[in-house]
Design a protein around this motif. Sequence first.
Motif, PDB file in Angstrom:
ATOM      1  N   LEU A   1       0.112   3.812  -2.547  1.00 34.80           N
ATOM      2  CA  LEU A   1      -1.053   4.839  -3.009  1.00 34.80           C
ATOM      3  C   LEU A   1      -1.068   6.306  -2.430  1.00 34.80           C
ATOM      4  O   LEU A   1      -0.253   6.721  -1.219  1.00 34.80           O
ATOM      5  CB  LEU A   1      -2.093   3.910  -1.993  1.00 34.80           C
ATOM      6  CG  LEU A   1      -2.470   2.415  -1.855  1.00 34.80           C
ATOM      7  CD1 LEU A   1      -3.599   1.896  -1.040  1.00 34.80           C
ATOM      8  CD2 LEU A   1      -3.469   2.932  -3.314  1.00 34.80           C
TER       9      LEU A   1
ATOM     10  N   ILE B   1       4.070   3.713   6.425  1.00 30.73           N
ATOM     11  CA  ILE B   1       2.834   3.613   5.743  1.00 30.73           C
ATOM     12  C   ILE B   1       1.543   4.996   6.682  1.00 30.73           C
ATOM     13  O   ILE B   1       0.240   4.855   6.201  1.00 30.73           O
ATOM     14  CB  ILE B   1       1.920   2.759   5.656  1.00 30.73           C
ATOM     15  CG1 ILE B   1       2.710   0.776   4.996  1.00 30.73           C
ATOM     16  CG2 ILE B   1       0.711   1.928   4.905  1.00 30.73           C
ATOM     17  CD1 ILE B   1       3.082   1.019   3.626  1.00 30.73           C
TER      18      ILE B   1
ATOM     19  N   PRO C   1       1.171  -1.319   0.238  1.00 30.61           N
ATOM     20  CA  PRO C   1       0.053   0.229   0.047  1.00 30.61           C
ATOM     21  C   PRO C   1       0.571   1.093  -0.428  1.00 30.61           C
ATOM     22  O   PRO C   1       0.291   2.356  -0.396  1.00 30.61           O
ATOM     23  CB  PRO C   1      -0.839   0.043   1.132  1.00 30.61           C
ATOM     24  CG  PRO C   1       0.268  -1.130   1.954  1.00 30.61           C
ATOM     25  CD  PRO C   1       0.405  -1.764   1.444  1.00 30.61           C
ATOM     26  N   SER C   2       2.263   1.192   0.246  1.00 29.76           N
ATOM     27  CA  SER C   2       3.056   2.107  -0.258  1.00 29.76           C
ATOM     28  C   SER C   2       2.650   3.092  -0.742  1.00 29.76           C
ATOM     29  O   SER C   2       3.485   4.460  -1.435  1.00 29.76           O
ATOM     30  CB  SER C   2       4.660   2.334   0.060  1.00 29.76           C
ATOM     31  OG  SER C   2       5.023   1.236  -0.872  1.00 29.76           O
TER      32      SER C   2
ATOM     33  N   LYS D   1      -5.285   6.064   0.123  1.00 25.92           N
ATOM     34  CA  LYS D   1      -4.636   4.736   1.397  1.00 25.92           C
ATOM     35  C   LYS D   1      -5.522   4.557   2.560  1.00 25.92           C
ATOM     36  O   LYS D   1      -5.777   3.928   3.173  1.00 25.92           O
ATOM     37  CB  LYS D   1      -3.582   5.595   1.947  1.00 25.92           C
ATOM     38  CG  LYS D   1      -2.215   4.559   3.088  1.00 25.92           C
ATOM     39  CD  LYS D   1      -1.093   5.091   3.256  1.00 25.92           C
ATOM     40  CE  LYS D   1      -0.242   5.626   2.122  1.00 25.92           C
ATOM     41  NZ  LYS D   1       0.832   6.059   2.546  1.00 25.92           N
TER      42      LYS D   1
END
Length: 275
Positions: free
Chosen positions: A78, A161, A75-76, A83
Amino acid sequence: MEPEYNILNHTKDAANLQETVPPLDISLKLQRSMLQLKGHHMTEDGRGIDYERLRESELFREYIDLSTRLVTCDPSSLDHTHKMAFFINIYNSLTIHGLAASEELPSSVLGVEQFWQKTAYDIGGLVYSLDDIEHGVLRGNKPHPSASKRPFSEDDPRAKISLKSCDPRIHFALVCGAKSCPAIQVYSGTNLELALNSAATNFCSQEVEVTAGGVVISKIFHWYASDFGATEKELLQWVCQYLPVSKQEQLEKLLASGHSVEVKSRDYDWKLNKL
Protein backbone atom coordinates in the motif's frame (compact mmCIF):
# COMPACT_ATOMS: atom_id res chain seq x y z
CA MET A 1 9.66 -8.85 27.60
CA GLU A 2 7.23 -9.21 24.70
CA PRO A 3 3.54 -8.99 25.66
CA GLU A 4 1.32 -12.06 25.55
CA TYR A 5 -0.91 -10.99 22.69
CA ASN A 6 -4.64 -11.64 22.64
CA ILE A 7 -5.02 -12.25 18.90
CA LEU A 8 -8.69 -11.88 18.00
CA ASN A 9 -8.73 -12.96 14.36
CA HIS A 10 -7.13 -16.40 14.41
CA THR A 11 -9.31 -19.16 13.06
CA LYS A 12 -9.25 -22.96 13.30
CA ASP A 13 -10.46 -23.17 9.71
CA ALA A 14 -7.08 -22.30 8.22
CA ALA A 15 -7.79 -24.27 5.03
CA ASN A 16 -10.04 -21.48 3.80
CA LEU A 17 -7.32 -18.85 4.26
CA GLN A 18 -4.73 -20.05 1.75
CA GLU A 19 -5.50 -17.45 -0.89
CA THR A 20 -3.85 -14.08 -0.28
CA VAL A 21 -6.30 -11.20 -0.22
CA PRO A 22 -5.16 -7.92 -1.85
CA PRO A 23 -4.92 -5.28 0.91
CA LEU A 24 -7.11 -2.78 -0.95
CA ASP A 25 -9.84 -5.41 -1.31
CA ILE A 26 -9.88 -6.33 2.37
CA SER A 27 -9.64 -2.63 3.29
CA LEU A 28 -12.74 -1.84 1.23
CA LYS A 29 -14.68 -4.76 2.71
CA LEU A 30 -13.74 -3.75 6.25
CA GLN A 31 -14.80 -0.16 5.53
CA ARG A 32 -18.20 -1.36 4.35
CA SER A 33 -18.59 -3.63 7.35
CA MET A 34 -17.71 -0.86 9.80
CA LEU A 35 -20.11 1.54 8.08
CA GLN A 36 -22.90 -1.02 8.53
CA LEU A 37 -22.02 -1.51 12.20
CA LYS A 38 -21.90 2.24 12.70
CA GLY A 39 -25.29 2.67 11.05
CA HIS A 40 -26.94 0.09 13.31
CA HIS A 41 -25.11 0.21 16.66
CA MET A 42 -23.48 3.63 17.04
CA THR A 43 -24.76 7.14 17.55
CA GLU A 44 -24.93 9.32 14.46
CA ASP A 45 -22.02 11.44 15.65
CA GLY A 46 -19.87 8.33 16.22
CA ARG A 47 -19.18 9.01 19.90
CA GLY A 48 -21.33 6.27 21.45
CA ILE A 49 -21.57 2.51 20.86
CA ASP A 50 -24.23 0.03 21.90
CA TYR A 51 -21.77 -2.78 22.66
CA GLU A 52 -24.43 -5.13 24.04
CA ARG A 53 -26.52 -5.12 20.85
CA LEU A 54 -23.47 -4.96 18.61
CA ARG A 55 -21.86 -8.13 19.92
CA GLU A 56 -25.09 -10.10 19.56
CA SER A 57 -25.69 -8.93 15.99
CA GLU A 58 -25.27 -10.84 12.75
CA LEU A 59 -23.34 -7.86 11.36
CA PHE A 60 -20.70 -8.25 14.07
CA ARG A 61 -20.41 -11.98 13.40
CA GLU A 62 -19.87 -11.14 9.73
CA TYR A 63 -17.22 -8.61 10.71
CA ILE A 64 -15.41 -11.18 12.88
CA ASP A 65 -15.39 -13.62 9.96
CA LEU A 66 -14.06 -10.89 7.68
CA SER A 67 -11.30 -10.00 10.13
CA THR A 68 -9.80 -13.50 9.70
CA ARG A 69 -8.94 -12.54 6.12
CA LEU A 70 -6.37 -10.10 7.48
CA VAL A 71 -4.14 -13.11 8.16
CA THR A 72 -3.44 -13.41 4.43
CA CYS A 73 -3.30 -9.67 3.74
CA ASP A 74 0.07 -7.98 3.07
CA PRO A 75 -0.19 -4.19 3.63
CA SER A 76 3.41 -3.53 2.55
CA SER A 77 2.28 -2.88 -1.03
CA LEU A 78 0.00 0.00 0.00
CA ASP A 79 1.12 3.56 -0.64
CA HIS A 80 1.36 6.03 2.26
CA THR A 81 -2.20 7.33 2.01
CA HIS A 82 -3.93 3.96 1.64
CA LYS A 83 -1.75 2.44 4.36
CA MET A 84 -2.68 5.22 6.78
CA ALA A 85 -6.40 4.81 6.07
CA PHE A 86 -6.09 1.02 6.33
CA PHE A 87 -4.42 1.08 9.76
CA ILE A 88 -6.67 3.82 11.19
CA ASN A 89 -9.68 1.66 10.31
CA ILE A 90 -7.98 -1.46 11.68
CA TYR A 91 -7.16 0.31 14.95
CA ASN A 92 -10.74 1.44 15.47
CA SER A 93 -12.18 -1.92 14.41
CA LEU A 94 -9.81 -3.77 16.72
CA THR A 95 -10.75 -1.51 19.65
CA ILE A 96 -14.45 -2.22 19.12
CA HIS A 97 -13.78 -5.95 18.55
CA GLY A 98 -11.66 -6.18 21.70
CA LEU A 99 -14.22 -4.49 23.93
CA ALA A 100 -17.21 -6.30 22.43
CA ALA A 101 -15.42 -9.63 22.87
CA SER A 102 -14.92 -9.02 26.60
CA GLU A 103 -16.78 -11.48 28.83
CA GLU A 104 -18.10 -8.50 30.78
CA LEU A 105 -18.08 -4.96 29.47
CA PRO A 106 -15.82 -2.78 31.64
CA SER A 107 -17.00 0.56 32.98
CA SER A 108 -13.73 1.96 31.66
CA VAL A 109 -11.22 0.67 29.16
CA LEU A 110 -8.61 1.28 31.87
CA GLY A 111 -10.23 -1.63 33.69
CA VAL A 112 -9.03 -4.09 31.04
CA GLU A 113 -5.50 -5.17 31.91
CA GLN A 114 -3.00 -4.11 29.22
CA PHE A 115 -5.80 -3.63 26.72
CA TRP A 116 -3.72 -1.62 24.23
CA GLN A 117 -0.60 -3.76 24.63
CA LYS A 118 -2.32 -7.15 24.24
CA THR A 119 -5.40 -6.71 22.01
CA ALA A 120 -4.14 -7.66 18.56
CA TYR A 121 -4.76 -8.86 15.03
CA ASP A 122 -2.63 -11.09 12.86
CA ILE A 123 -2.07 -9.11 9.64
CA GLY A 124 -0.17 -10.94 6.95
CA GLY A 125 1.40 -13.33 9.45
CA LEU A 126 2.65 -10.53 11.73
CA VAL A 127 0.99 -9.62 15.01
CA TYR A 128 -0.01 -6.02 15.69
CA SER A 129 -1.46 -4.84 19.00
CA LEU A 130 -3.31 -1.55 19.31
CA ASP A 131 -0.11 0.05 20.62
CA ASP A 132 1.89 -1.45 17.74
CA ILE A 133 -0.54 0.06 15.23
CA GLU A 134 -0.67 3.50 16.83
CA HIS A 135 2.97 4.01 17.76
CA GLY A 136 4.79 1.53 15.56
CA VAL A 137 2.89 2.08 12.31
CA LEU A 138 0.88 5.32 12.34
CA ARG A 139 3.26 7.49 14.40
CA GLY A 140 6.23 6.36 12.34
CA ASN A 141 7.69 4.00 14.95
CA LYS A 142 7.89 6.68 17.64
CA PRO A 143 8.05 5.62 21.31
CA HIS A 144 4.91 5.51 23.42
CA PRO A 145 4.71 8.74 25.51
CA SER A 146 5.58 6.75 28.63
CA ALA A 147 8.49 4.88 27.00
CA SER A 148 11.87 5.70 25.51
CA LYS A 149 12.20 2.68 23.23
CA ARG A 150 10.77 2.48 19.71
CA PRO A 151 8.04 -0.20 19.32
CA PHE A 152 9.80 -1.96 16.43
CA SER A 153 13.51 -2.72 16.35
CA GLU A 154 15.41 -2.41 13.05
CA ASP A 155 15.26 -6.16 12.44
CA ASP A 156 11.52 -6.39 13.23
CA PRO A 157 9.70 -7.09 9.92
CA ARG A 158 6.87 -4.82 11.09
CA ALA A 159 9.28 -1.85 10.94
CA LYS A 160 9.01 -2.02 7.13
CA ILE A 161 5.29 -1.31 7.45
CA SER A 162 5.78 1.85 9.53
CA LEU A 163 4.81 5.17 7.98
CA LYS A 164 7.80 7.39 7.24
CA SER A 165 6.38 10.32 9.18
CA CYS A 166 3.75 11.09 11.81
CA ASP A 167 0.68 13.08 10.81
CA PRO A 168 -0.66 14.55 14.09
CA ARG A 169 -4.22 14.45 12.75
CA ILE A 170 -4.30 10.69 13.40
CA HIS A 171 -4.89 11.51 17.07
CA PHE A 172 -8.36 12.73 16.15
CA ALA A 173 -9.16 9.63 14.11
CA LEU A 174 -8.11 6.92 16.58
CA VAL A 175 -10.75 5.74 19.05
CA CYS A 176 -9.51 4.19 22.29
CA GLY A 177 -12.90 3.30 23.76
CA ALA A 178 -13.24 6.27 26.16
CA LYS A 179 -15.88 9.01 26.20
CA SER A 180 -13.25 11.70 25.64
CA CYS A 181 -11.95 9.94 22.52
CA PRO A 182 -12.67 11.39 19.07
CA ALA A 183 -15.73 10.26 17.14
CA ILE A 184 -15.61 7.02 15.14
CA GLN A 185 -15.40 7.56 11.39
CA VAL A 186 -14.50 5.28 8.50
CA TYR A 187 -11.58 6.34 6.30
CA SER A 188 -10.49 5.55 2.77
CA GLY A 189 -7.47 6.41 0.66
CA THR A 190 -9.59 8.67 -1.53
CA ASN A 191 -11.15 10.73 1.27
CA LEU A 192 -8.31 10.67 3.78
CA GLU A 193 -7.08 14.27 3.51
CA LEU A 194 -10.54 15.80 3.79
CA ALA A 195 -11.58 13.32 6.49
CA LEU A 196 -8.54 13.97 8.67
CA ASN A 197 -8.99 17.72 8.33
CA SER A 198 -12.63 17.31 9.33
CA ALA A 199 -11.70 15.10 12.31
CA ALA A 200 -9.10 17.61 13.51
CA THR A 201 -11.51 20.53 13.07
CA ASN A 202 -14.35 18.78 14.90
CA PHE A 203 -12.13 17.70 17.78
CA CYS A 204 -10.37 21.05 18.23
CA SER A 205 -13.66 22.95 18.01
CA GLN A 206 -15.09 20.83 20.84
CA GLU A 207 -12.03 20.27 23.01
CA VAL A 208 -10.12 23.59 22.83
CA GLU A 209 -11.26 26.59 24.86
CA VAL A 210 -9.62 29.99 24.40
CA THR A 211 -9.99 32.52 27.20
CA ALA A 212 -8.64 36.02 27.79
CA GLY A 213 -5.71 34.62 29.71
CA GLY A 214 -4.97 31.28 28.15
CA VAL A 215 -6.01 28.04 26.51
CA VAL A 216 -7.63 24.84 27.79
CA ILE A 217 -6.88 21.78 25.65
CA SER A 218 -7.42 18.03 25.61
CA LYS A 219 -4.81 15.88 27.37
CA ILE A 220 -4.12 14.32 23.95
CA PHE A 221 -2.13 17.46 23.13
CA HIS A 222 -0.20 17.05 26.37
CA TRP A 223 0.56 13.35 25.91
CA TYR A 224 1.65 13.73 22.28
CA ALA A 225 3.04 17.27 22.40
CA SER A 226 6.11 16.39 20.32
CA ASP A 227 3.88 15.26 17.42
CA PHE A 228 2.46 18.79 17.14
CA GLY A 229 5.57 20.88 17.53
CA ALA A 230 8.94 21.28 19.23
CA THR A 231 7.62 23.94 21.60
CA GLU A 232 4.35 24.81 23.30
CA LYS A 233 3.98 27.82 20.97
CA GLU A 234 4.33 25.58 17.90
CA LEU A 235 1.69 23.24 19.36
CA LEU A 236 -0.73 26.16 19.80
CA GLN A 237 0.02 27.42 16.30
CA TRP A 238 -0.82 23.96 14.98
CA VAL A 239 -4.08 23.88 16.96
CA CYS A 240 -5.01 27.38 15.80
CA GLN A 241 -5.48 26.35 12.15
CA TYR A 242 -8.28 23.93 13.09
CA LEU A 243 -10.29 26.30 15.30
CA PRO A 244 -13.44 28.22 14.36
CA VAL A 245 -12.66 31.75 13.17
CA SER A 246 -13.64 33.43 16.45
CA LYS A 247 -11.41 31.15 18.55
CA GLN A 248 -8.67 31.37 15.94
CA GLU A 249 -8.59 35.16 16.15
CA GLN A 250 -8.51 35.02 19.96
CA LEU A 251 -5.61 32.58 19.99
CA GLU A 252 -3.66 34.46 17.32
CA LYS A 253 -4.00 37.63 19.42
CA LEU A 254 -2.71 35.80 22.51
CA LEU A 255 0.26 34.36 20.62
CA ALA A 256 1.13 37.75 19.10
CA SER A 257 0.91 39.59 22.43
CA GLY A 258 4.42 38.66 23.47
CA HIS A 259 3.17 37.43 26.83
CA SER A 260 3.30 33.82 27.93
CA VAL A 261 0.09 31.90 27.24
CA GLU A 262 -1.20 29.79 30.09
CA VAL A 263 -2.04 26.29 28.84
CA LYS A 264 -4.17 23.92 30.89
CA SER A 265 -5.35 20.38 30.14
CA ARG A 266 -8.98 19.42 30.70
CA ASP A 267 -9.79 16.18 32.51
CA TYR A 268 -9.96 13.11 30.28
CA ASP A 269 -13.11 11.03 30.68
CA TRP A 270 -12.01 7.38 30.55
CA LYS A 271 -15.51 5.95 31.05
CA LEU A 272 -16.44 3.49 28.29
CA ASN A 273 -17.99 5.14 25.21
CA LYS A 274 -21.09 2.97 25.48
CA LEU A 275 -24.73 3.98 25.13
